[in-house]
Design an enzyme around this catalytic site. Structure first.
Site, mmCIF file in Angstrom:
data_model
loop_
_atom_site.group_PDB
_atom_site.id
_atom_site.type_symbol
_atom_site.label_atom_id
_atom_site.label_comp_id
_atom_site.label_asym_id
_atom_site.label_seq_id
_atom_site.Cartn_x
_atom_site.Cartn_y
_atom_site.Cartn_z
ATOM 1 N N LEU A 130 0.912 -1.274 -0.068
ATOM 2 C CA LEU A 130 0.122 0.080 -0.132
ATOM 3 C C LEU A 130 0.787 1.164 0.127
ATOM 4 O O LEU A 130 1.191 1.936 0.916
ATOM 5 C CB LEU A 130 -1.152 -0.242 1.231
ATOM 6 C CG LEU A 130 -2.280 -1.132 1.044
ATOM 7 C CD1 LEU A 130 -3.083 -0.580 2.322
ATOM 8 C CD2 LEU A 130 -2.903 -0.722 -0.049
ATOM 9 N N HIS A 131 1.137 1.762 -1.414
ATOM 10 C CA HIS A 131 1.945 2.826 -1.344
ATOM 11 C C HIS A 131 1.082 4.015 -1.758
ATOM 12 O O HIS A 131 -0.006 3.763 -1.795
ATOM 13 C CB HIS A 131 3.167 2.715 -2.327
ATOM 14 C CG HIS A 131 2.703 2.383 -3.718
ATOM 15 N ND1 HIS A 131 2.415 3.324 -4.635
ATOM 16 C CD2 HIS A 131 2.409 1.125 -4.258
ATOM 17 C CE1 HIS A 131 1.898 2.753 -5.725
ATOM 18 N NE2 HIS A 131 1.943 1.454 -5.666
ATOM 19 N N ALA A 132 1.646 4.998 -2.276
ATOM 20 C CA ALA A 132 0.711 6.573 -2.442
ATOM 21 C C ALA A 132 -0.374 6.089 -3.318
ATOM 22 O O ALA A 132 -1.667 6.543 -2.827
ATOM 23 C CB ALA A 132 1.608 7.468 -2.929
ATOM 24 N N CYS A 146 -3.100 3.799 -1.758
ATOM 25 C CA CYS A 146 -3.636 4.548 -0.624
ATOM 26 C C CYS A 146 -4.861 5.296 -0.897
ATOM 27 O O CYS A 146 -5.782 5.602 -0.442
ATOM 28 C CB CYS A 146 -2.500 4.996 0.049
ATOM 29 S SG CYS A 146 -1.783 3.736 1.250
#
Length: 89
Positions: free
Chosen positions: A13-15, A18
């Site tokens: 769950l990176h930018a 997210c």
């Protein structure tokens, strides 16, 4: 109401994922939360979700409580599965 997911996105769950999840959750009046390793954060908070540092293969629980909780869970589930973020457990 809640559902469990396994994160399958290669980067976790990176930018980008997210942002997709926060955007989906924010359109509902219910409280929508993400739990990972016994830590629960507001799924409407990009900083809270990113601070979890959720890696590929992690198990998370999405929960919602309120008048539109079913719709909120359904929308978040749709985003997770169609955007390649994860799969239902």
């Amino acid at each position: 109401m809640e559902k469990r997911f396994k994160i399958t996105a290669q980067e976790g769950l990176h930018a980008r994922p997210c942002t997709l999840l926060v955007t989906a959750a924010s359109s509902f009046s219910s409280d929508v939360q993400l739990t990972h390793n016994e830590t629960t954060v507001n799924l409407k908070s990009i900083m809270g979700v990113m601070a979890q540092g959720i890696s590929p293969g992690a198990l998370v629980t999405i929960s919602a409580k309120g008048e539109d909780e079913g719709a909120a869970i359904n929308r978040v589930t749709e985003v997770i599965t169609t955007e390649g973020i994860g799969e239902e457990c």
